[in-house]
Design an enzyme around this catalytic site. Structure first.
Site, PDB file in Angstrom:
ATOM      1  N   ASP A  83       0.834  -1.210   0.000  1.00  0.00           N
ATOM      2  CA  ASP A  83       0.000   0.000   0.000  1.00  0.00           C
ATOM      3  C   ASP A  83       0.862   1.251   0.000  1.00  0.00           C
ATOM      4  OD1 ASP A  83       0.845  -0.630   2.683  1.00  0.00           O
ATOM      5  OD2 ASP A  83      -0.588   0.841   3.430  1.00  0.00           O
ATOM      6  N   GLU A 176       0.157  -1.333   5.579  1.00  0.00           N
ATOM      7  CA  GLU A 176       1.225  -0.960   6.513  1.00  0.00           C
ATOM      8  C   GLU A 176       1.093   0.496   6.922  1.00  0.00           C
ATOM      9  OE1 GLU A 176       5.142   0.429   8.007  1.00  0.00           O
ATOM     10  OE2 GLU A 176       3.994   1.190   6.325  1.00  0.00           O
TER      11      GLU A 176
HETATM   12 ZN   LIG Z   1       6.760   2.076   4.168  1.00  0.00          ZN
END
Ligand SMILES: [Zn+2]
Length: 418
Positions: A83, A176
Site C-alpha cells: 500500500d 502498513e
Molecule cells: Zn513504508
C-alpha cells in the site's frame, strides 16, 4: 530480464493507496490493494515460483526452497508492503527518470513544481546519478514499492544465475501505512526463522529501533444550547477540546522533536459544540517514557473532568506496535548479517538510526518473527518530492543477494541443527 527500475516504475503506476477510515476490522482497507497482490503473484508465477499466492486479506506469500546442499541454512524472510500512504494521493502516478546534475529539480514545468536543493540537502549525494521521481502531482510510492522491486529483482537474478541459497520466504503486506500491515500476517505459515522488511530510506542506513506507538482518541462530550440563551449552561466541546490539548507539553510534537525524542501528535480533530473528538498518536522509543506519555493523556482527561464534570473527556488508547530493539538486542547476529550484506554490496560504512515510526517488522518481531529493517532507497516518502536513486536501487538488489548467500549466512548465523 527485468530491471529493478522497470519494476519500480511498473509497481508505482498501480494505485494501491490504503485508507485510515475503513475501520479496524476490514483488511485490506481498500480493494485496490488486490491489484498489487494479483500483479505480484502473476509475476512470481512467471518466475516459476508456483506456490505464490494471496489470501482473502490481501497478503502475498511465496517460498523458494533451499538449493541442494543449503537445506540446513536458516530460512530468511523478505517482506515489503504494497500500500501507499493516504497522506498524499497515489493515483495516476507518472514516474519519470531525471538525470540529476545538481541544484533544484524541476518536477513539473507546467505547474511549476520544483524540488529545491536548499530544502533537501541530501540530494547533493546523488549529483551525476539518475533519480526516479514523480511529476510533482502525486507521491511516487517508492515507499514501499522500491522494497518490492528490490526483492523481486534479487529473486529473479538469483534464479537466473542458479545461485545457491537457503530457503527464502517472501511476504508482501497490505495496509502498513495505516498501522495494520502485520495484523493478519501468517507468521507460522510464512516459515522463516527470521526476516527483514525492506521499507526504509537511504540505502546506507538500516534500522532496528522503532518507536513504541499508541493511538489515543479523546472524545469531549459538551452541552449545546442556543447561543442566545446559554449563559452558564453551554459547555462547548470545541473549546474544551482546545483546553485538553493545552494540557499536553507544547514542545513535544513532531515539529519540535528528532532523534530519540518522543511526541504527542494531534492527527485529526472533528466536532461541534455538542461533541468533539481528537485523534492523537503517541510515540516514544523508550518504553518507560511511552507508558508515562499515555498516563499523561489520562491525567489531562481527569483534569478536564474536574473542571467540567465527570464524563466530559473520555480517553480511548490502544497500543499499535513496540520498539523491536527490546527483542532484537538478544539476537545481534541478525543485525550483523544485515550489515555484512550491505558491506558486500559495496556500502563502506553502513549506519543505523532510530526510525521515527514503525514498520511491519515491529509488530512481527513481537509476534515471534524477528524482523529488522533494511533500506529500500526511497527518499522523501509520503509526498510529491519522493524519489529513488537508480544506483541505490541496484545496491539494494546486491544487498539482498548477499544477505541470502550461503557463505555469509553460514559464517554469521550458522547452520540449523538436525
Ligand atoms: Zn513504508
Amino acid at each position: 530480464m527485468d530491471t529493478v527500475v522497470d519494476r519500480l516504475i511498473r509497481y508505482a503506476k498501480v494505485y494501491s493507496e490504503s485508507d485510515y477510515h475503513a475501520g479496524r476490522t476490514v483488511t485490506p482497507s481498500t480493494d485496490r490493494q488486490f491489484d498489487m497482490a494479483k500483479l505480484l503473484v502473476e509475476e512470481l508465477h512467471g518466475l516459476g515460483i508456483e506456490n505464490a499466492r494471496y489470501d482473502d486479506k490481501c497478503y502475498v506469500y511465496a517460498t523458494l526452497d533451499a538449493t541442494p546442499g543449503c537445506e540446513q541454512l536458516p530460512a530468511i524472510g523478505l517482506i515489503a508492503h504494497m500500500d501507499t500512504t493516504p497522506d498524499m494521493t497515489g493515483k495516476d502516478v507518472k514516474p519519470q527518470i531525471i538525470h540529476y546534475t545538481g541544484g533544484d529539480v524541476v518536477l513539473n514545468r507546467e505547474q511549476n513544481i520544483v524540488m529545491e536543493a536548499a530544502q533537501f540537502p541530501e540530494l547533493q549525494k546523488f549529483v551525476g546519478q539518475e533519480l526516479v521521481c514523480t511529476d510533482g502531482t502525486t507521491l511516487l510510492g517508492a515507499d514501499d514499492k522500491a522494497g518490492i522491486a528490490i526483492i523481486l529483482q534479487a529473486v529473479e537474478e538469483l534464479l537466473a544465475e542458479k545461485a545457491p541459497h537457503g530457503k527464502i520466504c517472501l511476504g508482501f503486506t497490505p495496509d502498513e501505512e495505516i498501522g495494520m500491515g502485520a495484523s493478519f500476517f501468517d507468521v507460522s505459515g510464512f516459515g522463516a526463522d527470521f526476516a527483514y522488511t525492506l521499507d526504509g530510506g537511504d540505502i546506507t542506513d538500516y534500522e532496528y529501533e522503532t518507536f513504541n506507538a499508541a493511538k489515543t482518541v479523546v472524545t469531549i462530550n459538551g452541552f449545546s444550547i442556543h447561543p442566545g440563551t446559554s449563559k452558564d449552561k453551554m459547555r462547548n466541546a470545541l473549546l474544551i477540546a482546545m483546553e485538553y490539548n493545552a494540557l499536553l507539553p507544547a514542545l513535544e510534537t513532531p515539529a519540535h522533536t528528532e532523534g530519540y525524542e518522543g511526541f504527542f501528535h494531534l492527527q485529526e480533530m472533528h466536532g461541534k459544540a455538542e461533541k468533539a473528538t481528537m485523534e492523537y498518536i503517541v510515540r516514544d522509543h523508550d518504553m518507560k517514557r511511552f507508558q508515562e506519555r499515555k498516563a499523561m493523556m489520562d491525567k489531562a482527561a481527569e483534569q478536564i473532568n474536574r473542571r467540567w464534570g465527570d464524563g466530559t473527556a473520555v480517553v480511548d488508547t490502544h497500543d499499535q506496535y513496540y520498539n523491536m530493539y527490546e527483542v532484537l538486542k538478544d539476537h545481534m547476529e541478525i543485525l550483523e548479517l544485515a550489515e555484512s550484506a550491505m558491506k558486500a554490496a559495496g556500502i563502506e560504512h553502513p549506519t543505523h538510526s532510530p526510525i521515527r515510526g514503525g514498520t511491519d517488522g515491529s509488530v512481527l518481531t513481537y509476534k515471534g518473527l524477528l524482523c529488522p529493517n533494511l533500506p529500500s532507497a526511497g527518499h522523501n516518502a509520503h509526498g510529491r518530492y519522493e524519489y529513488a536513486p537508480v544506483e541505490s536501487l541496484k545496491t539494494g538488489v546486491k544487498t539482498v543477494k548477499a544477505l541470502v548467500s550461503p557463505e555469509l549466512v553460514e559464517t554469521i548465523i550458522g547452520k540449523k541443527e538436525g
